[in-house]
Scaffold this motif. Structure first.
Motif, PDB file in Angstrom:
ATOM      1  N   LYS A 122     -32.137  19.217 -20.223  1.00  9.38           N
ATOM      2  CA  LYS A 122     -32.861  18.926 -18.975  1.00  9.38           C
ATOM      3  C   LYS A 122     -33.738  17.713 -19.241  1.00  9.38           C
ATOM      4  O   LYS A 122     -34.544  17.720 -20.187  1.00  9.38           O
ATOM      5  CB  LYS A 122     -33.714  20.122 -18.561  1.00  9.38           C
ATOM      6  N   ASN A 123     -33.555  16.674 -18.421  1.00  8.65           N
ATOM      7  CA  ASN A 123     -34.328  15.445 -18.584  1.00  8.65           C
ATOM      8  C   ASN A 123     -34.255  14.912 -20.018  1.00  8.65           C
ATOM      9  O   ASN A 123     -35.254  14.521 -20.614  1.00  8.65           O
ATOM     10  CB  ASN A 123     -35.776  15.648 -18.146  1.00  8.65           C
TER      11      ASN A 123
ATOM     12  N   SER B  14     -34.689  25.977 -14.593  1.00  5.72           N
ATOM     13  CA  SER B  14     -34.971  25.561 -13.226  1.00  5.72           C
ATOM     14  C   SER B  14     -34.967  24.046 -13.159  1.00  5.72           C
ATOM     15  O   SER B  14     -35.554  23.374 -14.009  1.00  5.72           O
ATOM     16  CB  SER B  14     -36.336  26.083 -12.780  1.00  5.72           C
ATOM     17  N   TYR B  15     -34.278  23.533 -12.162  1.00  7.13           N
ATOM     18  CA  TYR B  15     -34.220  22.091 -11.933  1.00  7.13           C
ATOM     19  C   TYR B  15     -34.851  21.775 -10.592  1.00  7.13           C
ATOM     20  O   TYR B  15     -34.731  22.536  -9.644  1.00  7.13           O
ATOM     21  CB  TYR B  15     -32.769  21.598 -11.946  1.00  7.13           C
ATOM     22  N   SER B  16     -35.516  20.638 -10.534  1.00  4.20           N
ATOM     23  CA  SER B  16     -36.109  20.145  -9.291  1.00  4.20           C
ATOM     24  C   SER B  16     -35.454  18.826  -8.938  1.00  4.20           C
ATOM     25  O   SER B  16     -34.775  18.211  -9.770  1.00  4.20           O
ATOM     26  CB  SER B  16     -37.612  19.932  -9.476  1.00  4.20           C
ATOM     27  N   ALA B  17     -35.676  18.384  -7.729  1.00  2.00           N
ATOM     28  CA  ALA B  17     -35.154  17.085  -7.311  1.00  2.00           C
ATOM     29  C   ALA B  17     -35.613  16.022  -8.302  1.00  2.00           C
ATOM     30  O   ALA B  17     -36.775  15.983  -8.698  1.00  2.00           O
ATOM     31  CB  ALA B  17     -35.643  16.746  -5.906  1.00  2.00           C
TER      32      ALA B  17
ATOM     33  N   ASP C 103     -34.668  15.809 -11.476  1.00  2.00           N
ATOM     34  CA  ASP C 103     -34.373  16.217 -12.843  1.00  2.00           C
ATOM     35  C   ASP C 103     -32.937  15.834 -13.189  1.00  2.00           C
ATOM     36  O   ASP C 103     -32.074  15.797 -12.313  1.00  2.00           O
ATOM     37  CB  ASP C 103     -34.532  17.734 -13.023  1.00  2.00           C
TER      38      ASP C 103
END
Length: 71
Positions: A13-14, A40-43, A45
């Motif tokens: 992630k990132n 969990s991913y957000s806009a 990422d």
């Protein structure tokens, strides 16, 4: 794969490794899911997969399939 080393796939992630790791043992073609959990991913990422080939006699991978479920 043959017996010289495992193939290890790590979800990132990132551009940072997470605890979600798949290991395909030497002499096998089936992955072993080594941990449980979610990420969990957000806009904005990013998602990537790091592949580490510990098998010194194989220089390419024929294919990898993934199934993701958004919740």
């Amino acid at each position: 794969m043959n017996s010289s080393g495992n193939l290890v796939l790590t979800v990132r992630k990132n551009a940072v490794d997470t605890s979600l790791i798949l290991t395909i043992p030497a002499s096998s073609s089936i992955a072993v899911y080594s941990t449980t959990g979610t990420i969990s991913y957000s806009a904005g990422d990013t998602f990537s997969i790091k592949v580490q080939n510990n098998n010194t006699s194989i220089t390419s991978i024929g294919g990898i399939s993934w199934l993701f479920e958004a919740t």
